[in-house]
Design an enzyme around this catalytic site. Structure first.
Site, PDB file in Angstrom:
ATOM      1  N   TYR A  29      -8.201  11.726   5.450  1.00  0.00           N
ATOM      2  CA  TYR A  29      -8.520  11.678   4.022  1.00  0.00           C
ATOM      3  C   TYR A  29      -9.844  12.311   3.647  1.00  0.00           C
ATOM      4  CZ  TYR A  29      -4.589   8.694   4.773  1.00  0.00           C
ATOM      5  OH  TYR A  29      -3.370   8.248   5.174  1.00  0.00           O
TER       6      TYR A  29
ATOM      7  N   ASP B 223      -3.508   8.778  14.903  1.00  0.00           N
ATOM      8  CA  ASP B 223      -3.977   8.320  13.585  1.00  0.00           C
ATOM      9  C   ASP B 223      -4.785   7.036  13.794  1.00  0.00           C
ATOM     10  OD1 ASP B 223      -2.995   8.622  10.409  1.00  0.00           O
ATOM     11  OD2 ASP B 223      -3.508   6.563  10.982  1.00  0.00           O
TER      12      ASP B 223
ATOM     13  N   HIS C  80       4.034   4.238   9.143  1.00  0.00           N
ATOM     14  CA  HIS C  80       4.062   2.820   8.756  1.00  0.00           C
ATOM     15  C   HIS C  80       5.420   2.375   8.216  1.00  0.00           C
ATOM     16  CE1 HIS C  80      -0.187   2.589   9.398  1.00  0.00           C
ATOM     17  NE2 HIS C  80      -0.468   3.477   8.458  1.00  0.00           N
TER      18      HIS C  80
ATOM     19  N   HIS D  32      -4.732   4.374  12.073  1.00  0.00           N
ATOM     20  CA  HIS D  32      -3.982   3.165  11.745  1.00  0.00           C
ATOM     21  C   HIS D  32      -2.851   2.966  12.733  1.00  0.00           C
ATOM     22  CE1 HIS D  32      -5.762   4.510   7.859  1.00  0.00           C
ATOM     23  NE2 HIS D  32      -6.008   3.213   7.727  1.00  0.00           N
TER      24      HIS D  32
ATOM     25  N   ASP E 205      -7.451  10.699  10.307  1.00  0.00           N
ATOM     26  CA  ASP E 205      -8.399   9.707   9.801  1.00  0.00           C
ATOM     27  C   ASP E 205      -9.163   9.069  10.959  1.00  0.00           C
ATOM     28  OD1 ASP E 205      -6.098   8.496  10.722  1.00  0.00           O
ATOM     29  OD2 ASP E 205      -5.578   7.556   8.812  1.00  0.00           O
TER      30      ASP E 205
ATOM     31  N   ASP F 205       0.791  -1.226   0.000  1.00  0.00           N
ATOM     32  CA  ASP F 205       0.000   0.000   0.000  1.00  0.00           C
ATOM     33  C   ASP F 205       0.827   1.280   0.000  1.00  0.00           C
ATOM     34  OD1 ASP F 205      -2.805  -1.162   0.400  1.00  0.00           O
ATOM     35  OD2 ASP F 205      -1.607  -2.143   1.956  1.00  0.00           O
TER      36      ASP F 205
HETATM   37  C1  Q6P Z   1      -3.973   2.788   4.535  1.00  0.00           C
HETATM   38  C2  Q6P Z   1      -3.808   1.715   3.512  1.00  0.00           C
HETATM   39  C3  Q6P Z   1      -4.933  -0.221   2.767  1.00  0.00           C
HETATM   40  C4  Q6P Z   1      -6.236  -0.783   2.349  1.00  0.00           C
HETATM   41  C5  Q6P Z   1      -6.103  -2.287   2.047  1.00  0.00           C
HETATM   42  C6  Q6P Z   1       1.042   7.560   7.946  1.00  0.00           C
HETATM   43  C7  Q6P Z   1      -1.045   7.445   7.277  1.00  0.00           C
HETATM   44  C8  Q6P Z   1      -2.065   6.366   7.308  1.00  0.00           C
HETATM   45  C9  Q6P Z   1      -1.887   5.499   6.094  1.00  0.00           C
HETATM   46  C10 Q6P Z   1      -2.979   4.497   5.936  1.00  0.00           C
HETATM   47  C11 Q6P Z   1      -2.713   3.520   4.820  1.00  0.00           C
HETATM   48  N1  Q6P Z   1      -5.047   1.105   3.226  1.00  0.00           N
HETATM   49  N2  Q6P Z   1      -5.573  -2.537   0.768  1.00  0.00           N
HETATM   50  O1  Q6P Z   1       0.184   6.899   7.202  1.00  0.00           O
HETATM   51  O2  Q6P Z   1      -1.947   5.630   8.500  1.00  0.00           O
HETATM   52  O3  Q6P Z   1      -3.293   7.006   7.354  1.00  0.00           O
HETATM   53 ZN    ZN Z   2      -3.948   6.504   9.078  1.00  0.00          ZN
END
Ligand code: Q6P
Ligand code: ZN
Length: 703
Positions: free
Chosen positions: A336, A203, A166, A205, A296, A123
Site C-alpha cells: 500500500y 504478504d 483472505h 497479512h 506490504d 474489511d
Molecule cells: C487489511 C485490513 C484491517 C484493519 C482493521 C490480499 C491483501 C492484504 C489485505 C489486508 C487487509 N485491515 N480494521 O489481501 O492482505 O494486504
Molecule cells: Zn496484506
C-alpha cells in the site's frame, strides 16, 4: 451517486493488469515484445465506507507499479497477454455456489443494498464493478498458470486487483473477493494433474483463506509469514499461529511464521527462508510454485510497519526459482505504500527475467523475536519434516511463555530502537540501485576440443591472456607447462572482467583445480575491499594462508574427517558418505552455506569441484544456482579436466537456466545432520544468520 461520496477502491483507472515475463526454457535472451494489455474500468458508483482501510486498496497500486515497470524497461522484456474472466466452474473450485450467486448480484444492487451486503464480511468493500474485476483477477492468475504449465513462458507475475488470499469458501474478507491463488492451485491440480504445489505467501497479512482451503490437503504446501503480535494484529486469529500445521493427511503442510514484533528486517526474512522454508520446500519438491506476492511486508508500508527493503524480494524470488524447474507464478496481493510497492514489484519482475541479484548489505542477523518464532515453527514441524528431525536445539524453553513474553532488542542499537518508535510514515530508504546485466553472461576457459553451449563466450584468443602472463610465470608457476600458464592467465583476465562488470560469471576447466584455486584466491585477495566466498566440493587441502587472510570465507564439503579448526573463516562440512549424500548436502546448503554467504557478502564466489568429489550433477547444479544469490552473480567455477562431462550442466546454470529438481529428499543421516548442527553452534557467535533458536537466558534486556 452524490458527489460527496469518497471514491471507492474500485473507481478510477485500470483494475486488472497482467503480465508475463518471457523466459522461455531454451531462450538465452529475452527477445519477445508482445503487447502489454489492460482494461480500463468504468469510473462510476461506489460503496461508501468511512474506514480509512478503504483508502489504501486503490487503482494507483497498479498504475504506479506498471509505470515503474515501463520506466525500468521491464515491460519491453516481458510477454504481456490480455486478461480473461474466470468462469463459474473455475470460481467454484474454491468457493460455494451460494457465495458466487450472492456476489453475482452485487453489480445490480443499489448502493444501500451494497452497503448492507458489505457489512456481513470483514474489511472488504463492494463496488458495482468489483464482481467483474474479481473475475478478471482470477482469470489472470489462471492465464499465468496455463502459460507456465504449457511451457509457453518460464515464469511470470500477474498484477491484479482485487487481491485474494483472505477470501474464504463462502466469505469475502480483507479486500478480497475470490481467492485468486487458491483457485489457481486447484486449477493446476485439476487441469494439469500437478501433484505438488508450493504456495509462498510473503504478504504481511495471514492468508487464512488459503490456509482453510488446503489445511487437510497434503498436495498443497502453504507457507505464510505474517504480522501477528501475539494475536493483537488483524485478523487476530489463533489459526495464524505457528502451531497450526494442517489437519489429517495435510498435517505438516501448513506453515505459519508469526512476526510478533514490527520492524523486521532483511535478516529476519532471510533467516526464515534459510532455516524453515527452503529446507522444507526442497524436501517437499513441488512441481509448481505459486507466490501470494504482497508487498506490504516491505519498508514504508503502514499496514506492515516492517523494515525489509524492496531488494529483499529479488532474493526471495530467486531462492524459489530453482524449485519446480523454475515454474513460478507470482500473483499480486497487498502493498500500500506506492513507492515501496512499485520498487518491490520491479525487483521481483527483474529477478524473474534473470537479472543479477542486488547485494544485500547490513545483514545483522535475526532479532530475538524472530528467533523465538523460528524455534517454535521448527519445533512444531519437527515431526513432519525429516530436515528438522535431528535439529539439536528444539525446544529448549517453555513455548507457552513465548506467547506472553515481550521480546528484547539485543540485536538492535539504541538508534535503531528509536527509529522504530518514530511514526512509520517517516521511514525513508534509498531507491534500490540499478541492476545492470554485464554484456557477457558466461565466459569459459576450456582446452581445445572441449565443447560447451554456444551462448558462452570462449576466452581463447591471445588478447584474452590479459596482463598477467609474465607475473604468473615469475610468481606461481615457475615449473608449470605453458598450457597451464596460458589457462591461468585467461582465468585472471576473466576475473578482471567480472570485476569491471563486463562479464557476469565464468567457468574454467583446468589441469589442476587445487592449484588454480590457490592462485585465484591470492590474486583476488590482493585487491582492496575484495571478499571471496570459496566453496570447495570434495577432498583436498586448503592452504592455511587462504583461511587466514580475513577476506576469504571457505566452506568445504567433503567426506574427509577434517580436524575441526577454530577459524570463523574455515567451515569444513564432513558428510559420512561424502558428497554423494543428497540430504546432508542439501541441509548444508540451506542452513550453512546460504546464511554464511549472505552475511559475508562476497565480491566474488569461487566454486571449486575437486576431482572425485562424488557430488551428483543435479546437486552440483542446485549449488551453482543458489550461489548466484551472492556477489551480483559473479561466480567463477573451477572444474578439473577429469570432470569434462560437467561443463555442460554447469554452463547451463551459469547461463541462467533453473537447476533440475533434487526429487523428494529422504531423511539425512543422523551423523550428517549432527555435523551440520555442530558447525552451526560453533559459528553462530560470529555469523548470526546461522541462528535458529533464541538463547535460553538471553532475556536480560527485555522491555
Ligand atoms: C487489511 C485490513 C484491517 C484493519 C482493521 C490480499 C491483501 C492484504 C489485505 C489486508 C487487509 N485491515 N480494521 O489481501 O492482505 O494486504
Ligand atoms: Zn496484506
Amino acid at each position: 451517486m452524490p458527489r460527496s461520496e469518497p471514491r471507492s477502491p474500485y473507481d478510477g483507472a485500470w483494475h486488472s493488469t497482467f503480465l508475463y515475463t518471457n523466459r522461455f526454457i531454451s531462450a538465452q535472451r529475452q527477445t519477445s515484445d508482445a503487447p502489454f494489455f489492460m482494461i480500463p474500468t468504468a469510473p462510476e458508483g461506489g460503496a461508501n465506507n468511512n474506514s480509512p482501510a478503504c483508502k489504501i486498496e486503490v487503482p494507483e497500486r497498479l498504475t504506479v507499479s506498471h509505470g515503474a515497470l515501463v520506466r525500468n524497461g521491464l515491460t519491453d522484456r516481458c510477454i504481456c497477454l490480455p486478461v480473461r474472466e474466470a468462469v463459474d466452474a473455475e470460481i467454484l473450485l474454491v468457493h460455494s455456489e451460494e457465495y458466487l450467486e450472492a456476489v453475482k448480484q452485487t453489480p445490480h444492487m443499489t448502493l444501500e443494498d451494497l452497503k448492507e451486503f458489505t457489512l456481513q464480511y470483514g474489511d472488504v468493500y463492494f463496488h458495482p464493478n468489483i464482481y467483474h474485476c474479481a473475475k478478471l483477477a482470477v482469470g489472470s492468475a489462471l492465464q499465468l498458470v496455463d502459460s507456465v504449465l504449457m511451457g509457453k513462458v518460464k515464469n511470470g507475475m500477474a498484477l491484479v486487483r482485487p487481491p485474494g488470499h483472505h477470501s474464504m469458501r463462502s466469505a469475502a474478507n480483507g479486500f478480497c473477493v475470490f481467492n485468486n491463488v487458491a483457485i489457481a492451485a486447484q486449477y493446476a491440480k485439476q487441469k494439469y494433474g500437478v501433484k505438488r504445489i508450493l504456495i509462498v505467501d510473503w504478504d504481511i497479512h495471514h492468508g487464512q483463506g488459503v490456509q482453510y482451503c488446503f489445511e487437510d490437503d497434503p498436495s498443497v504446501l502453504y507457507f505464510s509469514w505474517h504480522r501477528y503480535e501475539h494475536q493483537k494484529f488483524w485478523p487476530n486469529l489463533k489459526d495464524s499461529d505457528y502451531d497450526i500445521v494442517g489437519k489429517g493427511e495435510g498435517a505438516g503442510f501448513n506453515i505459519n511464521v508469526p512476526w510478533n514484533k514490527v520492524g523486521m528486517e532483511n535478516s529476519d526474512y532471510l533467516s526464515v527462508f534459510c532455516h524453515v522454508l527452503l529446507p522444507i520446500a526442497y524436501e517437499f519438491c513441488p512441481d509448481l510454485v505459486l507466490v501470494c506476492a504482497g508487498f506490504d511486508s516491505a519498508i514504508g508500508d503502514l499496514e506492515g510497519e516492517m523494515c525489509a527493503t524492496p531488494d529483499i524480494f529479488a532474493h526471495l524470488t530467486y531462492l524459489l526459482m530453482n524449485l519446480a524447474e523454475g515454474k513460478l507464478c507470482a500473483v499480486l496481493e497487498g502493498g500500500y505504500n506506492l513507492t515501496s510497492l512499485a520498487q518491490s514489484v520491479c525487483q521481483t519482475v527483474q529477478t524473474l527475467l534473470g537479472d543479477p541479484l542486488p547485494p544485500l548489505t547490513n545483514l545483522t542477523g535475526p532479532c530475538r523475536s524472530t528467533l523465538e518464532s523460528l524455534q517454535c515453527v521448527r519445533a512444531a514441524h519437527r515431526q513432519h519434516w525429516s530436515c528438522l528431525r535431528h535439529a539439536v536445539d528444539l525446544p529448549t524453553f517453555e513455548i507457552s511463555t513465548i506467547r506472553i513474553k515481550s521480546s528484547g532488542e539485543e540485536n538492535k542499537d539504541e538508534a535503531e530502537v528509536w527509529e522504530e518508535q518514530k511514526s512509520p510514515e517517516e521511514k525513508i530508504w534509498p531507491e534500490p540501485p540499478k541492476r545492470v546485466s554485464p554484456r557477457v553472461c558466461s565466459a569459459v576457459v576450456l582446452p581445445d576440443g572441449v565443447v560447451c553451449p554456444d551462448a558462452c563466450e570462449r576466452l581463447s584468443s591471445s588478447e584474452d591472456l590479459g596482463p598477467h602472463l609474465l607475473t604468473l610465470k615469475k610468481d606461481f608457476l615457475k615449473d608449470a607447462d605453458d598450457s597451464a600458464v596460458t589457462a591461468l592467465s585467461r582465468v585472471f583476465s576473466l576475473i578482471d572482467k567480472m570485476k569491471n562488470n563486463e562479464i557476469r560469471n565464468g567457468l574454467a576447466l583446468v589441469g589442476d583445480a587445487a592449484m588454480t584455486m590457490t592462485c585465484v584466491v591470492q590474486h583476488v585477495a590482493a585487491e582492496v575491499d575484495s571478499r571471496v566466498f570459496l566453496v570447495c566440493v570434495g577432498n583436498g587441502n586448503i592452504p592455511g594462508h587462504i583461511i587466514e587472510d580475513g577476506k576469504t570465507l571457505v566452506v568445504q564439503i567433503s567426506g574427509e574427517d577434517t580436524e575441526e579448526q577454530g577459524s570463523k573463516y574455515y567451515v569444513p562440512v564432513c558428510l559420512k558418505k561424502g558428497c554423494t549424500d543428497t540430504s546432508g548436502f542439501a541441509q548444508a546448503m540451506f542452513s550453512l552455506l546460504l546464511p554464511l554467504g549472505y552475511q559475508h557478502n562476497p565480491s566474488l564466489v569461487l566454486l571449486v569441484r575437486m576431482p572425485g568429489s562424488g557430488v551428483c550433477d543435479i546437486m552440483w547444479q542446485q549449488l551453482t544456482a543458489l550461489l548466484q544469490s551472492f556477489a551480483q552473480g559473479h561466480t567463477l567455477v573451477l572444474l578439473q579436466e577429469d570432470d569434462k562431462a560437467c561443463v555442460g550442466p554447469t554452463a547451463s546454470i551459469l547461463l541462467g537456466n533453473p537447476a533440475p529438481p533434487l526429487g523428494q529428499l529422504p531423511a539425512s543421516l543422523k551423523e550428517d545432520a549432527e555435523a551440520v548442527e555442530r558447525l552451526r553452534s560453533r559459528l553462530q557467535a560470529d555469523w548470526n544468520l546461522l541462528l535458529a533458536t533464541a538463547p535460553e537466558n538471553g532475556g536480560t534486556d527485555e522491555g
